[in-house]
Enzyme design. Structure first.
Site, PDB file in Angstrom:
ATOM      1  N   CYS A  78      -4.599   2.112  -3.910  1.00 53.68           N
ATOM      2  CA  CYS A  78      -3.373   2.688  -3.314  1.00 53.68           C
ATOM      3  C   CYS A  78      -2.184   1.731  -3.481  1.00 53.68           C
ATOM      4  O   CYS A  78      -1.370   1.589  -2.563  1.00 53.68           O
ATOM      5  CB  CYS A  78      -3.561   3.031  -1.844  1.00 53.68           C
ATOM      6  N   LYS A  90      -9.958  -0.770  10.620  1.00 44.95           N
ATOM      7  CA  LYS A  90     -10.117  -2.018   9.853  1.00 44.95           C
ATOM      8  C   LYS A  90     -10.352  -3.207  10.794  1.00 44.95           C
ATOM      9  O   LYS A  90     -10.580  -4.313  10.342  1.00 44.95           O
ATOM     10  CB  LYS A  90      -8.873  -2.275   9.006  1.00 44.95           C
ATOM     11  N   HIS A 120       0.858  -1.185   0.000  1.00 43.90           N
ATOM     12  CA  HIS A 120       0.000   0.000   0.000  1.00 43.90           C
ATOM     13  C   HIS A 120       0.894   1.234   0.000  1.00 43.90           C
ATOM     14  O   HIS A 120       1.990   1.214   0.563  1.00 43.90           O
ATOM     15  CB  HIS A 120      -0.843  -0.048   1.287  1.00 43.90           C
ATOM     16  N   GLN A 175      -3.995  -5.153   7.158  1.00 42.84           N
ATOM     17  CA  GLN A 175      -4.973  -6.116   6.644  1.00 42.84           C
ATOM     18  C   GLN A 175      -5.007  -7.408   7.456  1.00 42.84           C
ATOM     19  O   GLN A 175      -5.982  -8.147   7.418  1.00 42.84           O
ATOM     20  CB  GLN A 175      -4.681  -6.443   5.177  1.00 42.84           C
ATOM     21  N   ASP A 216       3.625  -4.246   7.975  1.00 37.24           N
ATOM     22  CA  ASP A 216       2.374  -3.494   7.980  1.00 37.24           C
ATOM     23  C   ASP A 216       1.236  -4.497   8.147  1.00 37.24           C
ATOM     24  O   ASP A 216       0.920  -5.258   7.231  1.00 37.24           O
ATOM     25  CB  ASP A 216       2.263  -2.730   6.650  1.00 37.24           C
TER      26      ASP A 216
HETATM   27  N1  PMP Z   1      -1.591  -0.674   4.812  1.00 37.44           N
HETATM   28  C1  PMP Z   1      -2.512  -1.444   4.214  1.00 37.44           C
HETATM   29  C2  PMP Z   1      -2.127  -2.837   3.797  1.00 37.44           C
HETATM   30  C3  PMP Z   1      -3.806  -0.956   4.009  1.00 37.44           C
HETATM   31  O1  PMP Z   1      -4.719  -1.729   3.415  1.00 37.44           O
HETATM   32  C4  PMP Z   1      -4.115   0.361   4.432  1.00 37.44           C
HETATM   33  C5  PMP Z   1      -5.490   0.946   4.276  1.00 37.44           C
HETATM   34  N2  PMP Z   1      -6.104   0.704   3.054  1.00 37.44           N
HETATM   35  C6  PMP Z   1      -3.121   1.114   5.038  1.00 37.44           C
HETATM   36  C7  PMP Z   1      -1.882   0.554   5.222  1.00 37.44           C
HETATM   37  C8  PMP Z   1      -3.355   2.515   5.495  1.00 37.44           C
HETATM   38  O2  PMP Z   1      -4.217   2.590   6.553  1.00 37.44           O
HETATM   39  P1  PMP Z   1      -4.757   4.008   7.055  1.00 37.44           P
HETATM   40  O3  PMP Z   1      -5.328   4.699   5.845  1.00 37.44           O
HETATM   41  O4  PMP Z   1      -5.783   3.648   8.061  1.00 37.44           O
HETATM   42  O5  PMP Z   1      -3.608   4.749   7.628  1.00 37.44           O
END
Ligand code: PMP
Length: 407
Positions: free
Chosen positions: A365, A225, A122, A202, A199
């Site tokens: 993203c 999430k 991401h 997910q 990270d």
């Molecule tokens: N890492 C991953 C794998 C994600 O899916 C996301 C959110 N789509 C993020 C980071 C970013 O999270 P946030 O927008 O809540 O900071």
């Protein structure tokens, strides 16, 4: 307690409603999960009865808020199998956690240093490192992705070289659903003395995460999430590492005193939590993880796995549909992306949205991955423990309809 998605759904006020007059088939959990009543109630109870700033006041209400906030940190640590709650740093989300680390860890790096990232991550675990590369001359190296959308950890020893200081990759992909094989990454990083950030944005909603067992050095995720409110996230780090990092942000609540005009910083976690922290949200996150821990994580995984198999089989029966991600169920999440020949992902999402099926479409993203796959985007269906067969059926019948209209 036997696992029953329909009973679980009753704990979620959103499923009692009919947004737009339609039944809700919520398959956009990878973007944001819904909140169960115990979490909503914890938020309302705190703000109704215990609302005060923390670590500043000496009156009873402030002391109550202090206790609740500190207890939230301990609950979250316990969920992650972390013995020392001071290793849990509250942030506003995964993005803020990665940026915090990029600035703090990156402060000591320069052109002789390398950070290993991936083409699958991401943007929130890529752009902060690209900015660091731009600002400090740090070199980025990319772990490649396999044809079925996994991180190619077999290449780790070739990419993670003696100049590598940090490997920063995802624990599970928000596009392909692939779960990273962590052990080979950690081994390759350890061999050159590099640290590892995963990270977990997910990963966390789908099972138990045992940080000491994973053997990584840093971990991050977002509350929203994992059935908690927005505006809260976590950066976890090994205490000795966090204690040695400079704070990237200054303000109240993180100063032990002044040596002349020089601020003396508190230790972790306060040194990274300048200003009024997200108190209510932290309490909400603790309530969400407590709620999640009432279920057997194997039951959650088995339920989600069954639905994902049905979904993958159903999608595979459409001639024009291509699944973007691993087809086998080994080490994958219920996050399923696909393309439909002759149809733009946004059109598919809009048509299904009109039938009450909430999906996400686009580059998610993850532009470098889309570029590698030569795709404008994908359609993503992401499941949570409260989804059931009716949600999968609604998606598949909606897709039949959308393909008739579009293709
Ligand atoms: N890492 C991953 C794998 C994600 O899916 C996301 C959110 N789509 C993020 C980071 C970013 O999270 P946030 O927008 O809540 O900071």
């Amino acid at each position: 307690m036997t696992f029953d998605a329909r009973t679980i759904r009753r704990q979620f006020p959103v499923f009692a409603g009919r947004p737009g007059g339609l039944p809700l088939h919520y398959l956009d959990n990878a973007a944001m999960a819904q909140m169960p009543r115990p979490v909503i109630e914890a938020l309302v109870a705190h703000d109704s009865l215990s609302r005060a700033n923390v670590h500043r006041g000496l009156h009873p209400l402030a002391e109550r808020a202090d206790r609740a906030y500190d207890a939230a940190r301990t609950t979250i640590a316990r969920h992650l199998h972390v013995a020392d709650p001071t290793e849990i740093v509250f942030t506003s989300g995964a993005t803020a956690s990665v940026n915090l680390l990029a600035q703090a860890f990156g402060a000591g790096l320069g052109p002789d240093d390398e950070i290993v990232v991936s083409r699958l991550d991401h943007h929130s675990n890529l752009v902060p490192w690209l900015l660091l590369a731009k600002n400090r001359g740090v070199r980025l190296r990319f772990l490649p992705v396999t044809a079925d959308g996994r991180l190619d950890v077999g290449k780790a020893p070739d990419i993670i070289g003696p100049r590598c200081r940090l490997v920063a990759v995802t624990h599970a992909s928000n596009v392909t659903g692939a779960v990273t094989a962590v052990a080979p990454l950690v081994a390759a990083a350890r061999a050159v003395g590099a640290k590892v950030l995963l990270d977990g944005a997910q990963m966390l909603p789908h099972g138990s995460v045992d940080l000491p067992k994973l053997g990584v050095d840093f971990y991050c995720f977002s509350g929203h999430k994992v059935f908690a409110p927005t505006g809260i996230g976590v950066l976890w780090g090994r205490r000795e590492l966090l204690s040695a990092l400079p704070p990237p942000m200054g303000g109240g609540g993180m100063i032990a005193g002044f040596d002349g005009d020089e601020p003396v910083f508190l230790d972790t976690p306060q040194r990274f939590e300048a200003g009024t922290p997200p108190v209510t949200q932290a309490i909400g996150l603790a309530a969400a993880l407590t709620w999640l821990d009432e279920f057997d994580h194997h039951d959650i995984a088995a339920h989600e796995r069954r639905l994902t198999e049905d979904l993958l089989d159903g999608l595979a029966s459409f001639p024009g549909v291509t699944i973007v991600g691993p087809r086998d169920m080994e080490r994958r999440l219920p996050v399923v992306s696909f393309t439909v020949a002759g149809a733009h992902p946004h059109d598919i999402c809009q048509i299904l949205g009109g039938r009450g099926v909430a999906l996400r479409g686009g580059a998610l993203c993850a532009q470098p991955l889309m570029n590698d796959l030569d795709l404008p985007g994908v359609v993503r269906a992401s499941l949570a423990l409260y989804n059931d067969e009716a949600d999968v059926a609604a998606l598949l019948s909606g897709l039949t309809h959308a393909i008739k209209v579009l293709a």
